[in-house]
Design a protein around this motif. Structure first.
Motif, PDB file in Angstrom:
ATOM      1  N   LEU A   1      -2.362  -8.345  11.923  1.00 15.19           N
ATOM      2  CA  LEU A   1      -3.779  -8.006  12.081  1.00 15.19           C
ATOM      3  C   LEU A   1      -4.626  -9.166  12.603  1.00 15.19           C
ATOM      4  O   LEU A   1      -5.849  -9.077  12.640  1.00 15.19           O
TER       5      LEU A   1
ATOM      6  N   LEU B   1      -8.625  -5.973  11.691  1.00 10.10           N
ATOM      7  CA  LEU B   1      -8.696  -5.209  10.437  1.00 10.10           C
ATOM      8  C   LEU B   1      -9.604  -3.976  10.480  1.00 10.10           C
ATOM      9  O   LEU B   1      -9.156  -2.858  10.212  1.00 10.10           O
TER      10      LEU B   1
ATOM     11  N   GLN C   1       0.170   3.898   2.687  1.00  4.46           N
ATOM     12  CA  GLN C   1       0.489   3.448   4.049  1.00  4.46           C
ATOM     13  C   GLN C   1       2.003   3.449   4.286  1.00  4.46           C
ATOM     14  O   GLN C   1       2.491   2.829   5.234  1.00  4.46           O
TER      15      GLN C   1
ATOM     16  N   TRP D   1      -8.557  -1.268  12.932  1.00  6.47           N
ATOM     17  CA  TRP D   1      -7.273  -0.684  12.500  1.00  6.47           C
ATOM     18  C   TRP D   1      -7.469   0.254  11.300  1.00  6.47           C
ATOM     19  O   TRP D   1      -6.890   1.345  11.237  1.00  6.47           O
ATOM     20  N   LEU D   2      -8.337  -0.157  10.358  1.00  7.07           N
ATOM     21  CA  LEU D   2      -8.635   0.712   9.215  1.00  7.07           C
ATOM     22  C   LEU D   2      -9.217   2.036   9.699  1.00  7.07           C
ATOM     23  O   LEU D   2      -8.793   3.120   9.283  1.00  7.07           O
TER      24      LEU D   2
ATOM     25  N   GLU E   1     -10.149 -11.781   4.246  1.00  2.00           N
ATOM     26  CA  GLU E   1      -8.996 -11.525   5.118  1.00  2.00           C
ATOM     27  C   GLU E   1      -9.327 -11.781   6.588  1.00  2.00           C
ATOM     28  O   GLU E   1      -8.640 -12.549   7.264  1.00  2.00           O
TER      29      GLU E   1
ATOM     30  N   HIS F   1      -8.847  -6.718  -2.085  1.00  2.00           N
ATOM     31  CA  HIS F   1      -8.699  -7.647  -0.962  1.00  2.00           C
ATOM     32  C   HIS F   1      -9.824  -8.682  -0.969  1.00  2.00           C
ATOM     33  O   HIS F   1     -10.944  -8.374  -1.367  1.00  2.00           O
TER      34      HIS F   1
ATOM     35  N   SER G   1       1.434  -9.512   7.354  1.00  2.00           N
ATOM     36  CA  SER G   1       0.239  -8.735   7.673  1.00  2.00           C
ATOM     37  C   SER G   1      -0.793  -9.578   8.417  1.00  2.00           C
ATOM     38  O   SER G   1      -1.456  -9.107   9.349  1.00  2.00           O
TER      39      SER G   1
ATOM     40  N   ARG H   1     -11.201  -0.662  -2.980  1.00  2.00           N
ATOM     41  CA  ARG H   1     -10.483  -1.026  -1.745  1.00  2.00           C
ATOM     42  C   ARG H   1     -10.851  -2.437  -1.280  1.00  2.00           C
ATOM     43  O   ARG H   1      -9.996  -3.280  -1.106  1.00  2.00           O
ATOM     44  N   PHE H   2     -12.115  -2.678  -1.069  1.00  2.00           N
ATOM     45  CA  PHE H   2     -12.684  -4.008  -0.855  1.00  2.00           C
ATOM     46  C   PHE H   2     -14.192  -3.845  -0.958  1.00  2.00           C
ATOM     47  O   PHE H   2     -14.689  -2.723  -1.089  1.00  2.00           O
TER      48      PHE H   2
ATOM     49  N   HIS I   1      -4.706 -11.692   0.236  1.00  2.00           N
ATOM     50  CA  HIS I   1      -5.035 -12.481   1.431  1.00  2.00           C
ATOM     51  C   HIS I   1      -5.664 -13.837   1.093  1.00  2.00           C
ATOM     52  O   HIS I   1      -5.001 -14.843   1.177  1.00  2.00           O
TER      53      HIS I   1
ATOM     54  N   ILE J   1      -5.704   3.703   9.576  1.00  2.00           N
ATOM     55  CA  ILE J   1      -5.416   3.714   8.137  1.00  2.00           C
ATOM     56  C   ILE J   1      -6.189   4.780   7.364  1.00  2.00           C
ATOM     57  O   ILE J   1      -5.597   5.533   6.586  1.00  2.00           O
TER      58      ILE J   1
ATOM     59  N   HIS K   1       0.829  -1.217   0.000  1.00  2.00           N
ATOM     60  CA  HIS K   1       0.000   0.000   0.000  1.00  2.00           C
ATOM     61  C   HIS K   1       0.859   1.262   0.000  1.00  2.00           C
ATOM     62  O   HIS K   1       1.482   1.589   1.017  1.00  2.00           O
TER      63      HIS K   1
ATOM     64  N   ASP L   1       2.065  -6.364   1.915  1.00  2.00           N
ATOM     65  CA  ASP L   1       0.910  -5.640   2.455  1.00  2.00           C
ATOM     66  C   ASP L   1       1.340  -4.513   3.393  1.00  2.00           C
ATOM     67  O   ASP L   1       0.595  -4.174   4.322  1.00  2.00           O
TER      68      ASP L   1
HETATM   69  N1  GUN Z   1      -8.948  -4.322   3.525  1.00  2.38           N
HETATM   70  C1  GUN Z   1      -9.412  -3.124   3.094  1.00  2.38           C
HETATM   71  N2  GUN Z   1      -8.450  -2.191   3.164  1.00  2.38           N
HETATM   72  C2  GUN Z   1      -7.367  -2.805   3.642  1.00  2.38           C
HETATM   73  C3  GUN Z   1      -6.037  -2.360   3.927  1.00  2.38           C
HETATM   74  O1  GUN Z   1      -5.686  -1.203   3.753  1.00  2.38           O
HETATM   75  N3  GUN Z   1      -5.192  -3.297   4.403  1.00  2.38           N
HETATM   76  C4  GUN Z   1      -5.535  -4.582   4.580  1.00  2.38           C
HETATM   77  N4  GUN Z   1      -4.633  -5.438   5.050  1.00  2.38           N
HETATM   78  N5  GUN Z   1      -6.770  -5.024   4.334  1.00  2.38           N
HETATM   79  C5  GUN Z   1      -7.669  -4.142   3.867  1.00  2.38           C
END
Ligand code: GUN
Ligand code: ZN
Length: 462
Positions: free
Chosen positions: A318, A87, A75, A90-91, A240, A237, A314, A207-208, A289, A95, A72, A340
């Protein structure tokens, strides 16, 4: 001509055949032409082509450059961020606020320089880079990458929905498509004008599933379908975090009402996994992932040529769990490696391979596997080239490939030097070779990577 101990995975094996394809030439030579294409790769005393001046790296090593299939950019300064949870926490806590700082063009430009520095220090010659939401930050990334002579595949991270902390990263549906289209037109193969020779490529990167809507998936699907044949990539992603009830996977299945997470990327994102648009899967698609996949998700990835970016560093940071190695390999999916960074806290892919070794030998019961050093090297190099559909250009040191390689000088990292000089070696030459490669990968640190080459040109940190 470069002289040193050459290690690489020759040909085009799958991971299970990597050990048989391991090449180790203690007094080896690498020769490439003015275009940076390898013309000789083999024993020094058998060089058959004119090689010019000999640069003698002995007792150093020549390895293919590492291929990081998930890292990333926004990041760069967010590694080792404590968010007090897994996750989604933390986001939210670390993040989204960190990535929002890229709204400042000066900050983004500094990050682009630092990101390229980290890549060069770590010998990462090619990378699938999860991009910033901000077009000026992506411009800075592509410009800096080009200036340094590195390769990159990247695309802006698309978000059309999200929590308050992600507010500045979220765009309207219309802008999401417009900005991705503009990035493709501006940067895809921008350096040579030809997708087959370019160092710069663009990816479509939601992003996801939780950061976008069914409308975004439909619109981006249309867009991707229209640019697929130009060699544009897809990256995101998958599967995960499996915390029951409130984790990423549970929330995705609940939000979309689908049978599997993969369905949301496979055009089947409507309730009941009904078809709603075009699929993103294919040979230029990398899903990061894939820790907790159903059998039919793995089968579908294999069938479509979609690759996994395996990110064990990662996944430990996480608390995401361990991707089942044998089961995933048996499904026939190509498994490449991802740092990651910042979910992982190592840019250096050999460190990530070290984590892969440790987590997979620790899988429960019969699932535990001691990965062969050649399988580790394969995963960090040739599997990455395959994941990027670039195996004809990079990934190993075969004649005809573009000369992306690193020089590793153990003398520059004392612990490595000690292991190379004094470590235990079997009397069996093949086992001794494997032990040398294993210790090299496990104990290498950035200071030992003294030179990095892309297309035969040396790239530098400044
Ligand atoms: N899933 C969505 N965004 C992210 C990210 O920034 N990092 C990780 N590891 N998983 C995510
Ligand atoms: Zn990631």
């Amino acid at each position: 001509m470069h002289r040193g101990h050459v290690f690489h995975i020759a040909g085009s094996p799958t991971v299970t055949a990597a050990a048989g394809a391991l090449v180790s030439i203690p007094d080896g030579a690498l020769v490439f032409d003015a275009d940076g294409v390898i013309t000789y790769s083999g024993p020094f005393d058998a060089v058959t082509v004119g090689g010019g001046t000999v640069v003698d790296h002995r007792p150093g090593f020549l390895l293919p450059g590492f291929v990081d299939t998930h890292v990333h950019f926004p990041q760069t300064f967010a590694g080792d961020a404590y968010g007090g949870g897994q996750l989604l926490e933390w986001l939210n806590t670390c993040i989204f606020p960190s990535e929002s700082m890229f709204e400042d063009p000066e900050f983004a430009a500094e990050a682009a320089a630092a990101f390229c520095d980290r890549r060069i220090a770590a010998g990462t010659t090619q990378a699938m880079v999860f991009g910033s939401a901000f077009p000026h930050a992506q411009d800075a990334l592509f410009e800096e990458t080009l200036r340094r002579g590195l390769r990159v595949v990247s695309g802006r991270g698309v978000q059309t929905t999200g929590p308050d902390s992600a507010k500045s990263l979220v765009t309207t549906e219309h802008d999401a498509v417009r900005l991705v289209s503009e990035e493709i037109e501006k940067w895809h193969a921008a350096d040579t004008g030809d997708v087959d020779t370019a160092l710069l490529h663009v990816a479509v990167v939601p992003r996801f599933s939780l950061s976008v809507t069914t409308e975004t998936l439909r619109n981006l699907g249309e867009l991707y379908d229209s640019v697929r044949d130009r060699g544009v990539y897809f990256h995101t992603h998958l599967n995960e975090n499996n915390r029951p009830g409130t984790g990423e996977i549970a929330t995705t299945l609940e939000t979309y009402q689908v049978d599997s997470y993969l369905d949301t990327y496979d055009g089947k994102f409507l309730p009941g996994s009904a078809a709603g648009g075009k699929s993103f899967l294919g040979r230029r698609t990398i899903l990061a992932h894939a820790v907790h996949c159903q059998d039919d998700e793995l089968a579908r990835m294999a069938e479509t040529g979609t690759s996994i970016a395996h990110c064990p560093t990662s996944q430990q940071f996480l608390g995401s769990g361990t991707m089942p190695w044998n089961r995933t390999v048996a499904a026939g999916v190509n498994i490449a490696l991802g740092s990651d960074y910042g979910g992982g806290d190592e840019f250096l892919l050999s460190r990530v391979l070290g984590d892969a070794y440790k987590v997979h030998i620790s899988e429960p019961g019969d699932a535990g596997v001691s990965l062969h050093p050649a399988e580790l090297l394969f995963t960090g190099t040739l599997a990455g080239a395959r994941a990027l559909d670039m195996e004809d250009r990079i990934g190993n040191l075969d004649v005809g490939k573009e000369a992306d390689f690193i020089v590793v000088d153990p003398a520059k990292w004392q612990p490595l030097d000690d292991l190379m000089r004094r470590g235990i070696r079997s009397v069996d030459p093949d086992m001794a070779r494997d032990q040398t490669l294993f210790a090299l990968l496990m104990a290498m640190r950035e200071p030992a990577i003294t030179e990095v080459y892309v297309q035969g040109r040396r790239v530098d940190s400044v």
